[in-house]
Design a protein around this motif. Structure first.
Motif, mmCIF file in Angstrom:
data_model
loop_
_atom_site.group_PDB
_atom_site.id
_atom_site.type_symbol
_atom_site.label_atom_id
_atom_site.label_comp_id
_atom_site.label_asym_id
_atom_site.label_seq_id
_atom_site.Cartn_x
_atom_site.Cartn_y
_atom_site.Cartn_z
ATOM 1 N N SER A 167 19.902 -46.553 14.965
ATOM 2 C CA SER A 167 21.107 -45.227 15.660
ATOM 3 C C SER A 167 20.327 -44.601 16.095
ATOM 4 C CB SER A 167 22.255 -45.083 15.009
ATOM 5 O OG SER A 167 22.589 -46.899 14.176
ATOM 6 N N SER A 169 20.775 -40.236 17.505
ATOM 7 C CA SER A 169 21.767 -38.809 17.160
ATOM 8 C C SER A 169 21.412 -39.022 19.399
ATOM 9 C CB SER A 169 21.144 -37.409 16.713
ATOM 10 O OG SER A 169 21.706 -36.857 17.343
ATOM 11 N N ARG A 183 31.417 -39.318 21.154
ATOM 12 C CA ARG A 183 30.918 -39.071 19.703
ATOM 13 C C ARG A 183 28.912 -38.779 19.625
ATOM 14 N NH1 ARG A 183 33.947 -42.656 14.617
ATOM 15 N NH2 ARG A 183 35.623 -41.232 14.865
ATOM 16 N N ASP A 184 28.604 -38.302 18.657
ATOM 17 C CA ASP A 184 27.272 -38.248 18.502
ATOM 18 C C ASP A 184 26.264 -39.069 18.439
ATOM 19 O OD1 ASP A 184 25.019 -36.487 18.690
ATOM 20 O OD2 ASP A 184 24.390 -36.845 16.977
ATOM 21 N N ARG A 185 26.645 -40.404 17.729
ATOM 22 C CA ARG A 185 25.792 -41.007 17.722
ATOM 23 C C ARG A 185 25.658 -42.647 18.514
ATOM 24 N NH1 ARG A 185 25.976 -45.111 12.280
ATOM 25 N NH2 ARG A 185 25.312 -47.006 12.716
ATOM 26 N N ASP A 187 24.563 -46.647 19.027
ATOM 27 C CA ASP A 187 23.496 -47.256 18.330
ATOM 28 C C ASP A 187 23.480 -47.789 19.610
ATOM 29 O OD1 ASP A 187 24.361 -47.070 15.669
ATOM 30 O OD2 ASP A 187 26.778 -47.264 16.937
#
Length: 198
Positions: A167, A169, A183-185, A187
Motif C-alpha cells: 500500500s 499514500s 481516501r489516501d491509501r 493498495d
C-alpha cells in the motif's frame, strides 16, 4: 493470471533458496507484457474501485544463488491506466492526482530484497525500493513472492511469476486531489510473468 495450486506454490518455496546454478552472476529475465500488470484499488465515496496500469518496460535480474541480490526496475504507463468508472479515471489522470500529461510514467527501482529468517522467500520476503510518482520519490516496501510455472519440472526456471503487494499514500507523492471523496491509501497487487533471456 491463473491461480497457482498449493502444491506448486510449496514446491517453488522449497526449491528456490536451495537451488544452486553453475553461473554466479544474476540471470536476466524479460518481462512478458501480455501477462503482467499492476492492479490497484482505492475507496471512492465508500465504494471500492479497482483498476490496472500496464508495465511499459522492466529490467529484472534474478540471482538464483542468493535471491536477496536480485533487482527490478519497472516503469508504468500512466496514461493507459484503466478504472471501471470513466469519471473516476478522468479525475485520476488529471492534474490533481496523477497528471498523466505532465508525468507520463511511474517508476519503481528496488534497493534490496529481504528474505525470511532462514533465507527463504516463503517466510515473508519483501522488496524495499524507491517509487517515483509525479517526480516525487519515496521509499516503499512491498511483500514479494516468486513462483515457477505449475506443473513444470523443479529444475525449469525459464518462466517465473512474480507477485508484489503493498500500500502507498497518494498524498505522499502529491497526488492528493479529491481528498473529500477519495481516501489516501492505494493498495497495490502487481503480477508479472518473466522469461529467462536468451
Amino acid at each position: 493470471m491463473p491461480l497457482l495450486t498449493r502444491r506448486a506454490l510449496l514446491s517453488v518455496f522449497l526449491l528456490l533458496p536451495a537451488w544452486r546454478p553453475a553461473a554466479a552472476a544474476p540471470v536476466r529475465y524479460v518481462l512478458d507484457q501480455d501477462r503482467s500488470e499492476v492492479g490497484f484499488s482505492f475507496d471512492l465515496a465508500g465504494t471500492r474501485l479497482r483498476g490496472t496500469m500496464p508495465v511499459a518496460r522492466a529490467e529484472v535480474l534474478v540471482d538464483l544463488n542468493d535471491l536477496s541480490r536480485s533487482n527490478v526496475d519497472v516503469t508504468l504507463d500512466v496514461a493507459k491506466a484503466r478504472v471501471a468508472l470513466p469519471l473516476a479515471r478522468q479525475a485520476m489522470l488529471g492534474p490533481e492526482v496523477l497528471w498523466a500529461e505532465r508525468y507520463p510514467e511511474i517508476r519503481f527501482v528496488s534497493a534490496r530484497v529481504r528474505l525470511g529468517p532462514e533465507g527463504r522467500i516463503s517466510e515473508g520476503a519483501e522488496i524495499v525500493g524507491h517509487l517515483t510518482i509525479r517526480d516525487v520519490t519515496r521509499p516503499v516496501t512491498l511483500r514479494a513472492a516468486l513462483y515457477r510455472q505449475p506443473g513444470s519440472p523443479p529444475e525449469d526456471l525459464d518462466l517465473l511469476e512474480i507477485r508484489l503487494t503493498g500500500s502507498i499514500s497518494r498524498r505522499a507523492f502529491g497526488a492528493s486531489g479529491r481528498a473529500d471523496i477519495v481516501r489516501d491509501r492505494v493498495d497495490l497487487d502487481i503480477t508479472a510473468t518473466i522469461r529467462r533471456a536468451e
